[in-house]
Design a protein around this motif. Structure first.
Motif, PDB file in Angstrom:
ATOM      1  N   GLY A 259      37.178   4.864  92.005  1.00 12.28           N
ATOM      2  CA  GLY A 259      36.919   3.834  91.013  1.00 12.28           C
ATOM      3  C   GLY A 259      37.412   4.267  89.642  1.00 12.28           C
ATOM      4  O   GLY A 259      38.398   4.988  89.515  1.00 12.28           O
ATOM      5  N   GLY A 260      36.714   3.867  88.595  1.00 11.22           N
ATOM      6  CA  GLY A 260      37.123   4.245  87.251  1.00 11.22           C
ATOM      7  C   GLY A 260      36.286   3.547  86.203  1.00 11.22           C
ATOM      8  O   GLY A 260      35.470   2.669  86.496  1.00 11.22           O
ATOM      9  N   GLU A 261      36.491   3.942  84.954  1.00 14.67           N
ATOM     10  CA  GLU A 261      35.757   3.348  83.835  1.00 14.67           C
ATOM     11  C   GLU A 261      36.572   3.511  82.559  1.00 14.67           C
ATOM     12  O   GLU A 261      37.178   4.568  82.329  1.00 14.67           O
ATOM     13  N   ILE A 262      36.608   2.480  81.736  1.00 11.77           N
ATOM     14  CA  ILE A 262      37.248   2.551  80.426  1.00 11.77           C
ATOM     15  C   ILE A 262      36.370   1.829  79.413  1.00 11.77           C
ATOM     16  O   ILE A 262      35.616   0.921  79.760  1.00 11.77           O
ATOM     17  N   THR A 263      36.467   2.236  78.176  1.00 11.13           N
ATOM     18  CA  THR A 263      35.845   1.532  77.060  1.00 11.13           C
ATOM     19  C   THR A 263      36.896   1.381  75.979  1.00 11.13           C
ATOM     20  O   THR A 263      37.502   2.367  75.550  1.00 11.13           O
ATOM     21  N   GLU A 264      37.142   0.143  75.563  1.00 10.36           N
ATOM     22  CA  GLU A 264      38.145  -0.143  74.553  1.00 10.36           C
ATOM     23  C   GLU A 264      37.531  -0.973  73.417  1.00 10.36           C
ATOM     24  O   GLU A 264      36.599  -1.754  73.643  1.00 10.36           O
ATOM     25  N   THR A 265      38.051  -0.787  72.230  1.00 13.26           N
ATOM     26  CA  THR A 265      37.596  -1.543  71.066  1.00 13.26           C
ATOM     27  C   THR A 265      38.647  -2.575  70.692  1.00 13.26           C
ATOM     28  O   THR A 265      39.819  -2.236  70.479  1.00 13.26           O
ATOM     29  N   LEU A 266      38.240  -3.837  70.607  1.00 11.90           N
ATOM     30  CA  LEU A 266      39.144  -4.924  70.266  1.00 11.90           C
ATOM     31  C   LEU A 266      39.431  -4.916  68.770  1.00 11.90           C
ATOM     32  O   LEU A 266      38.729  -4.262  67.989  1.00 11.90           O
ATOM     33  N   PRO A 267      40.465  -5.630  68.324  1.00 12.25           N
ATOM     34  CA  PRO A 267      40.827  -5.627  66.903  1.00 12.25           C
ATOM     35  C   PRO A 267      39.694  -6.033  65.964  1.00 12.25           C
ATOM     36  O   PRO A 267      39.662  -5.606  64.808  1.00 12.25           O
ATOM     37  N   ASP A 268      38.750  -6.855  66.443  1.00 16.97           N
ATOM     38  CA  ASP A 268      37.649  -7.283  65.570  1.00 16.97           C
ATOM     39  C   ASP A 268      36.477  -6.317  65.597  1.00 16.97           C
ATOM     40  O   ASP A 268      35.442  -6.580  64.973  1.00 16.97           O
ATOM     41  N   GLY A 269      36.617  -5.203  66.341  1.00 14.26           N
ATOM     42  CA  GLY A 269      35.552  -4.209  66.411  1.00 14.26           C
ATOM     43  C   GLY A 269      34.646  -4.330  67.617  1.00 14.26           C
ATOM     44  O   GLY A 269      33.801  -3.460  67.854  1.00 14.26           O
ATOM     45  N   THR A 270      34.779  -5.396  68.412  1.00 15.11           N
ATOM     46  CA  THR A 270      33.982  -5.562  69.622  1.00 15.11           C
ATOM     47  C   THR A 270      34.378  -4.520  70.662  1.00 15.11           C
ATOM     48  O   THR A 270      35.561  -4.334  70.934  1.00 15.11           O
ATOM     49  N   SER A 271      33.392  -3.855  71.243  1.00  8.46           N
ATOM     50  CA  SER A 271      33.639  -2.832  72.258  1.00  8.46           C
ATOM     51  C   SER A 271      33.413  -3.416  73.651  1.00  8.46           C
ATOM     52  O   SER A 271      32.438  -4.147  73.875  1.00  8.46           O
ATOM     53  N   VAL A 272      34.315  -3.098  74.577  1.00  7.15           N
ATOM     54  CA  VAL A 272      34.244  -3.615  75.945  1.00  7.15           C
ATOM     55  C   VAL A 272      34.342  -2.449  76.933  1.00  7.15           C
ATOM     56  O   VAL A 272      35.257  -1.621  76.834  1.00  7.15           O
ATOM     57  N   THR A 273      33.400  -2.388  77.859  1.00  5.13           N
ATOM     58  CA  THR A 273      33.404  -1.364  78.917  1.00  5.13           C
ATOM     59  C   THR A 273      33.659  -2.033  80.258  1.00  5.13           C
ATOM     60  O   THR A 273      32.988  -3.015  80.601  1.00  5.13           O
ATOM     61  N   ILE A 274      34.621  -1.504  81.007  1.00  3.62           N
ATOM     62  CA  ILE A 274      34.945  -2.016  82.343  1.00  3.62           C
ATOM     63  C   ILE A 274      34.766  -0.889  83.338  1.00  3.62           C
ATOM     64  O   ILE A 274      35.220   0.242  83.110  1.00  3.62           O
ATOM     65  N   ARG A 275      34.117  -1.188  84.459  1.00  9.67           N
ATOM     66  CA  ARG A 275      33.889  -0.187  85.491  1.00  9.67           C
ATOM     67  C   ARG A 275      34.320  -0.727  86.857  1.00  9.67           C
ATOM     68  O   ARG A 275      34.147  -1.911  87.154  1.00  9.67           O
ATOM     69  N   LEU A 276      34.842   0.169  87.683  1.00 11.09           N
ATOM     70  CA  LEU A 276      35.101  -0.097  89.097  1.00 11.09           C
ATOM     71  C   LEU A 276      34.288   0.928  89.868  1.00 11.09           C
ATOM     72  O   LEU A 276      34.565   2.130  89.803  1.00 11.09           O
ATOM     73  N   ARG A 277      33.266   0.475  90.606  1.00 13.55           N
ATOM     74  CA  ARG A 277      32.317   1.381  91.235  1.00 13.55           C
ATOM     75  C   ARG A 277      32.218   1.119  92.730  1.00 13.55           C
ATOM     76  O   ARG A 277      32.605   0.060  93.225  1.00 13.55           O
TER      77      ARG A 277
ATOM     78  N   TRP B  37      39.646  -3.327 105.371  1.00 13.76           N
ATOM     79  CA  TRP B  37      38.393  -3.890 104.879  1.00 13.76           C
ATOM     80  C   TRP B  37      38.059  -3.176 103.581  1.00 13.76           C
ATOM     81  O   TRP B  37      37.864  -1.954 103.558  1.00 13.76           O
ATOM     82  N   ALA B  38      37.992  -3.909 102.498  1.00 18.38           N
ATOM     83  CA  ALA B  38      37.792  -3.316 101.177  1.00 18.38           C
ATOM     84  C   ALA B  38      36.415  -3.666 100.621  1.00 18.38           C
ATOM     85  O   ALA B  38      35.915  -4.776 100.803  1.00 18.38           O
ATOM     86  N   SER B  39      35.824  -2.687  99.927  1.00 15.31           N
ATOM     87  CA  SER B  39      34.516  -2.890  99.301  1.00 15.31           C
ATOM     88  C   SER B  39      34.534  -2.293  97.898  1.00 15.31           C
ATOM     89  O   SER B  39      35.280  -1.353  97.617  1.00 15.31           O
ATOM     90  N   GLY B  40      33.717  -2.835  97.022  1.00 16.40           N
ATOM     91  CA  GLY B  40      33.628  -2.299  95.675  1.00 16.40           C
ATOM     92  C   GLY B  40      32.783  -3.184  94.780  1.00 16.40           C
ATOM     93  O   GLY B  40      32.221  -4.192  95.206  1.00 16.40           O
ATOM     94  N   ARG B  41      32.711  -2.780  93.529  1.00 21.67           N
ATOM     95  CA  ARG B  41      31.930  -3.524  92.537  1.00 21.67           C
ATOM     96  C   ARG B  41      32.629  -3.417  91.179  1.00 21.67           C
ATOM     97  O   ARG B  41      32.954  -2.315  90.721  1.00 21.67           O
ATOM     98  N   ALA B  42      32.880  -4.551  90.562  1.00 19.97           N
ATOM     99  CA  ALA B  42      33.481  -4.607  89.230  1.00 19.97           C
ATOM    100  C   ALA B  42      32.407  -4.987  88.221  1.00 19.97           C
ATOM    101  O   ALA B  42      31.640  -5.927  88.447  1.00 19.97           O
ATOM    102  N   GLU B  43      32.348  -4.247  87.121  1.00 18.40           N
ATOM    103  CA  GLU B  43      31.351  -4.503  86.085  1.00 18.40           C
ATOM    104  C   GLU B  43      32.024  -4.547  84.715  1.00 18.40           C
ATOM    105  O   GLU B  43      32.976  -3.806  84.459  1.00 18.40           O
ATOM    106  N   VAL B  44      31.503  -5.385  83.833  1.00 16.95           N
ATOM    107  CA  VAL B  44      31.995  -5.420  82.452  1.00 16.95           C
ATOM    108  C   VAL B  44      30.805  -5.605  81.517  1.00 16.95           C
ATOM    109  O   VAL B  44      29.879  -6.370  81.806  1.00 16.95           O
ATOM    110  N   GLN B  45      30.820  -4.858  80.428  1.00 16.62           N
ATOM    111  CA  GLN B  45      29.808  -4.976  79.380  1.00 16.62           C
ATOM    112  C   GLN B  45      30.524  -5.206  78.044  1.00 16.62           C
ATOM    113  O   GLN B  45      31.487  -4.502  77.731  1.00 16.62           O
ATOM    114  N   VAL B  46      30.029  -6.175  77.287  1.00 16.76           N
ATOM    115  CA  VAL B  46      30.598  -6.473  75.970  1.00 16.76           C
ATOM    116  C   VAL B  46      29.558  -6.093  74.924  1.00 16.76           C
ATOM    117  O   VAL B  46      28.450  -6.625  74.910  1.00 16.76           O
ATOM    118  N   HIS B  47      29.928  -5.156  74.064  1.00 16.74           N
ATOM    119  CA  HIS B  47      29.013  -4.647  73.048  1.00 16.74           C
ATOM    120  C   HIS B  47      29.321  -5.334  71.718  1.00 16.74           C
ATOM    121  O   HIS B  47      30.027  -4.798  70.867  1.00 16.74           O
TER     122      HIS B  47
END
Length: 221
Positions: A40-58, A78-88
């Protein structure tokens, strides 16, 4: 071809930085079920307006099994997984697009195809979806296509009945979980690969931003 509109130059850099390229995990030809756990993986990026976004593949994994076609031109996963996103931060809405890119004798980096399953949407708060089915692709050498996991009914931009391969939510977080979603591939005589991705579109008062998290590529044989 992509369903997203182009973002700013800075966001293009962000999207490139969001790619998690962890290398190829090769399994060889699958003559019996082969279970492959993926990181899986995880990233956190900050948008130009300062909003932070975290994306996860678990909880990502694939189970490669002999195809019903029983020929070298047929593959089945047969594929399994979970996608998550949080907007700060404050926003006007989020779309979460999970899927897989599948390639035949080509460096997999994108594409498009039809297929998927149904997900549920709670647009007033958290978004969530579940997938338990899948679809089939037919590819020749040098071709790559996107397999979308979702096909959610709803009005399009003109108010007509349609569907999108995403869930939408207005709260701070959303997720999609899929279990044993079938990826069937036909027509590929050479090596085939696939990789999961989680695409996210965030709308704020300053505009619309796009991010994408890539999973680790894996071999279909």
């Amino acid at each position: 071809m992509t369903i997203f509109t182009k973002a700013t130059a800075r966001l293009a850099v962000v999207a490139a930085a969001a790619s998690v390229a962890l290398g190829l995990f090769s399994t060889g030809a699958a003559h019996a079920d082969t279970f492959i756990p993926l990181p899986g993986g995880e990233i956190t990026e900050t948008l130009p307006d300062g909003t932070s976004v975290t994306i996860r593949l678990r909880d990502e994994s694939v189970n490669i099994s002999p195809s019903m076609g029983a020929t070298p031109l047929h593959r089945n996963v047969w594929a399994s997984g979970r996608a998550e996103v949080q907007v700060h931060g404050a926003h006007k809405g989020v779309k979460l697009y999970p899927g897989y890119v599948v390639g035949c004798q080509v460096d997999i980096s994108g594409g498009n195809a039809n297929g998927g399953a149904n997900g549920a949407v709670n647009s007033q708060g958290k978004g969530s979806g579940g997938v338990t089915s899948g679809g089939n692709l037919t590819l020749g050498p040098g071709q790559a296509s996107t397999f979308w996991l979702l096909d959610v009914e709803g009005p399009d931009a003109y108010g007509e009945r349609g569907s999108v391969p995403a869930i939408k939510f207005r709260g701070q977080e959303g997720s999609v979980t899929w279990a044993d979603s079938t990826l069937g591939l036909a027509g590929c005589a050479g090596y085939a690969q696939a990789r999961a991705f989680v695409a996210v579109e965030v709308s704020t008062e300053f505009g619309r931003s796009e991010l994408r998290l890539w999973g680790q590529p894996f071999s279909l044989g």
